[in-house]
Scaffold this active site. Sequence first.
Site, PDB file in Angstrom:
ATOM      1  N   GLU A 153       0.801  -1.229   0.000  1.00  9.86           N
ATOM      2  CA  GLU A 153       0.000   0.000   0.000  1.00  9.86           C
ATOM      3  C   GLU A 153       0.835   1.281   0.000  1.00  9.86           C
ATOM      4  O   GLU A 153       0.682   2.133   0.872  1.00  9.86           O
ATOM      5  CB  GLU A 153      -0.971  -0.010   1.193  1.00  9.86           C
ATOM      6  CG  GLU A 153      -1.925  -1.199   1.146  1.00  9.86           C
ATOM      7  CD  GLU A 153      -2.919  -1.228   2.306  1.00  9.86           C
ATOM      8  OE1 GLU A 153      -2.799  -0.406   3.234  1.00  9.86           O
ATOM      9  OE2 GLU A 153      -3.817  -2.087   2.265  1.00  9.86           O
ATOM     10  N   ASN A 194       1.962  -5.120  -3.116  1.00 13.07           N
ATOM     11  CA  ASN A 194       0.567  -5.479  -2.834  1.00 13.07           C
ATOM     12  C   ASN A 194      -0.246  -4.219  -2.530  1.00 13.07           C
ATOM     13  O   ASN A 194       0.185  -3.375  -1.734  1.00 13.07           O
ATOM     14  CB  ASN A 194       0.584  -6.403  -1.595  1.00 13.07           C
ATOM     15  CG  ASN A 194      -0.736  -7.081  -1.317  1.00 13.07           C
ATOM     16  OD1 ASN A 194      -1.327  -7.692  -2.201  1.00 13.07           O
ATOM     17  ND2 ASN A 194      -1.199  -6.994  -0.071  1.00 13.07           N
ATOM     18  N   HIS A 230     -10.323  -5.664  -2.424  1.00 15.32           N
ATOM     19  CA  HIS A 230     -11.367  -5.286  -1.464  1.00 15.32           C
ATOM     20  C   HIS A 230     -12.422  -4.492  -2.241  1.00 15.32           C
ATOM     21  O   HIS A 230     -12.299  -3.283  -2.434  1.00 15.32           O
ATOM     22  CB  HIS A 230     -10.771  -4.469  -0.321  1.00 15.32           C
ATOM     23  CG  HIS A 230      -9.791  -5.249   0.506  1.00 15.32           C
ATOM     24  ND1 HIS A 230     -10.167  -6.373   1.215  1.00 15.32           N
ATOM     25  CD2 HIS A 230      -8.464  -5.102   0.714  1.00 15.32           C
ATOM     26  CE1 HIS A 230      -9.115  -6.872   1.838  1.00 15.32           C
ATOM     27  NE2 HIS A 230      -8.063  -6.120   1.547  1.00 15.32           N
ATOM     28  N   GLU A 260      -6.357 -10.522  -1.395  1.00 15.19           N
ATOM     29  CA  GLU A 260      -7.186 -10.273  -0.197  1.00 15.19           C
ATOM     30  C   GLU A 260      -8.645 -10.081  -0.608  1.00 15.19           C
ATOM     31  O   GLU A 260      -9.339  -9.193  -0.102  1.00 15.19           O
ATOM     32  CB  GLU A 260      -6.696  -9.024   0.548  1.00 15.19           C
ATOM     33  CG  GLU A 260      -5.242  -9.077   0.955  1.00 15.19           C
ATOM     34  CD  GLU A 260      -4.774  -7.844   1.715  1.00 15.19           C
ATOM     35  OE1 GLU A 260      -5.616  -7.044   2.170  1.00 15.19           O
ATOM     36  OE2 GLU A 260      -3.542  -7.674   1.851  1.00 15.19           O
ATOM     37  N   ASP A 262     -12.359  -9.717  -1.037  1.00 16.28           N
ATOM     38  CA  ASP A 262     -13.678  -9.754  -0.402  1.00 16.28           C
ATOM     39  C   ASP A 262     -14.544  -8.722  -1.122  1.00 16.28           C
ATOM     40  O   ASP A 262     -14.035  -7.736  -1.649  1.00 16.28           O
ATOM     41  CB  ASP A 262     -13.645  -9.523   1.124  1.00 16.28           C
ATOM     42  CG  ASP A 262     -12.877  -8.300   1.583  1.00 16.28           C
ATOM     43  OD1 ASP A 262     -12.714  -7.338   0.800  1.00 16.28           O
ATOM     44  OD2 ASP A 262     -12.428  -8.291   2.746  1.00 16.28           O
TER      45      ASP A 262
HETATM   46  C1  XIL Z   1      -6.503  -6.024   8.147  1.00 15.69           C
HETATM   47  C2  XIL Z   1      -6.926  -7.170   9.061  1.00 15.69           C
HETATM   48  O1  XIL Z   1      -7.863  -7.959   8.380  1.00 15.69           O
HETATM   49  C3  XIL Z   1      -7.520  -6.635  10.344  1.00 15.69           C
HETATM   50  O2  XIL Z   1      -7.751  -7.691  11.260  1.00 15.69           O
HETATM   51  C4  XIL Z   1      -6.580  -5.610  10.979  1.00 15.69           C
HETATM   52  O3  XIL Z   1      -7.192  -5.041  12.101  1.00 15.69           O
HETATM   53  C5  XIL Z   1      -6.209  -4.525   9.983  1.00 15.69           C
HETATM   54  O4  XIL Z   1      -5.652  -5.127   8.818  1.00 15.69           O
HETATM   55  N1  XIL Z   1      -4.915  -4.440   3.572  1.00 15.69           N
HETATM   56  C6  XIL Z   1      -3.993  -5.327   4.071  1.00 15.69           C
HETATM   57  C7  XIL Z   1      -4.337  -6.212   5.207  1.00 15.69           C
HETATM   58  O5  XIL Z   1      -2.905  -5.457   3.487  1.00 15.69           O
HETATM   59  O6  XIL Z   1      -3.240  -6.496   6.018  1.00 15.69           O
HETATM   60  C8  XIL Z   1      -5.448  -5.605   6.041  1.00 15.69           C
HETATM   61  O7  XIL Z   1      -5.818  -6.545   7.040  1.00 15.69           O
HETATM   62  C9  XIL Z   1      -6.616  -5.229   5.177  1.00 15.69           C
HETATM   63  C10 XIL Z   1      -6.217  -4.204   4.146  1.00 15.69           C
END
Ligand code: XIL
Length: 421
Positions: A153, A194, A230, A260, A262
């Site tokens: 990020e 990422n 996301h 990741e 969702d």
């Molecule tokens: C999130 C986790 O799911 C949570 O439990 C935590 O509180 C915060 O981080 N991008 C990422 C992940 O790279 O590591 C994040 O995970 C979600 C967004």
Amino acid sequence: MHLPTVLSVVFAAAGVTAQLNDLAVAAGLKYFGTCGSEGNINSDTTYRNILNNKSEFGQLVPENGQKWDATEPSRGQFTYSSGDIVAGVAKQNGQLLRCHTLVWYSQLPSWGNVTVSGGSWNRSTLQSVIETHINNVMGHYKGQCYAWDVVNEAVNDDGTWRPSVFLSTFNTDYFAISFRAAKAADPNTKLYYNDYNLEYNQAKTDRAVELVKIVQAAGAPIDGVGFQGHLIVGSTPSRSALATTLKRFTALGVEVAYTELDIRHSSVPASSSALVTQGNDFANVVGSCLDVAGCVGVTIWGFTDKYSWIPQTFPGQGDALLYNSNFGKKPAWTSVSSVLAAKATNPPPAQTTTLATITTAPPAQTTTTSRPAVSTTSAAAPGGAQQTRWGQCGGIGWSGPTACQSPWTCQVLNPYYSQCL
Ligand code: XIL
């Protein structure tokens, strides 16, 4: 080529329902995976049992346990009790491990009155801190990780570089510093950048392309780009648009993956039609990975709505995953399994004849939710080819058979994907 054997093993081994990782592998991906939530693994047996199922999830990633605040809570003091939880599950089950994450502006530790995010560092001291962190953490997991998210990020949604102690100290030089340190610590793992919202192919995506080019121009190693995925129900780009975006990165010589995934509802509870839209969105994302040669796999950010980061981070939103809070499979699970099965049972023409003999039970339909408008076709495809059950039979860009073997009919799941069901 033993694909028919592989597929019959896939379906037979899984009993009534073929599972996601088995289907993904049969479809040509390296894995279908999920993150594991450290806190729930030993307290929720149902959760743990599903996580243990390698046929369902062939790859795991620690949700929080490998982050900087978890692994180096005090400067130079390393602890792996949390990171080892998911790594241990993966090792026990023979699942691949994705490792996450090393250099990120968030979830940084507080080191007394000298914090990583607020300390008064110079290039020399902060480079040493980064290298020590990467060397220790990657050294601990050396040989265990399929891939590491080295930098996470680094770009804002508007395409500017994201402010952090790393950017203010090094400008963009911290990318190459981090990737070089990672290569030295474990030369045999894939090194990833990422980020989220790369999927929309806008200014942020442009900047991430530039990031890869910056690392490459510095002569530093980078192997992959992770699309976090996301996303939001109803706002997810189409399968072909997503594939186009993935290809911007594979054109640079790096692999890609959804890391990741969702897809959240903007408000919950979701209506039954919203659940179907969610299923189509998931199918488009997974389908786009199947459509791009350099896309190696899909990881969802948790599998059950019982445990998801979304409601805390996006209040009022949620139900973003494939299983509901009672561990029941949602329409999105069926959509994902269908799009994987379609690819798995729809190999290049030379294999079609043999595969047509495969008969298999459909993935379990666990809901009574109606599908979107269904249209059928009985038109014979050129040459009379008929698609097998579960095979693709239409959609934008599709040039294969449009008729299905009896008694199956071609059903429109979305503009990009019709399937013999
Ligand atoms: C999130 C986790 O799911 C949570 O439990 C935590 O509180 C915060 O981080 N991008 C990422 C992940 O790279 O590591 C994040 O995970 C979600 C967004």
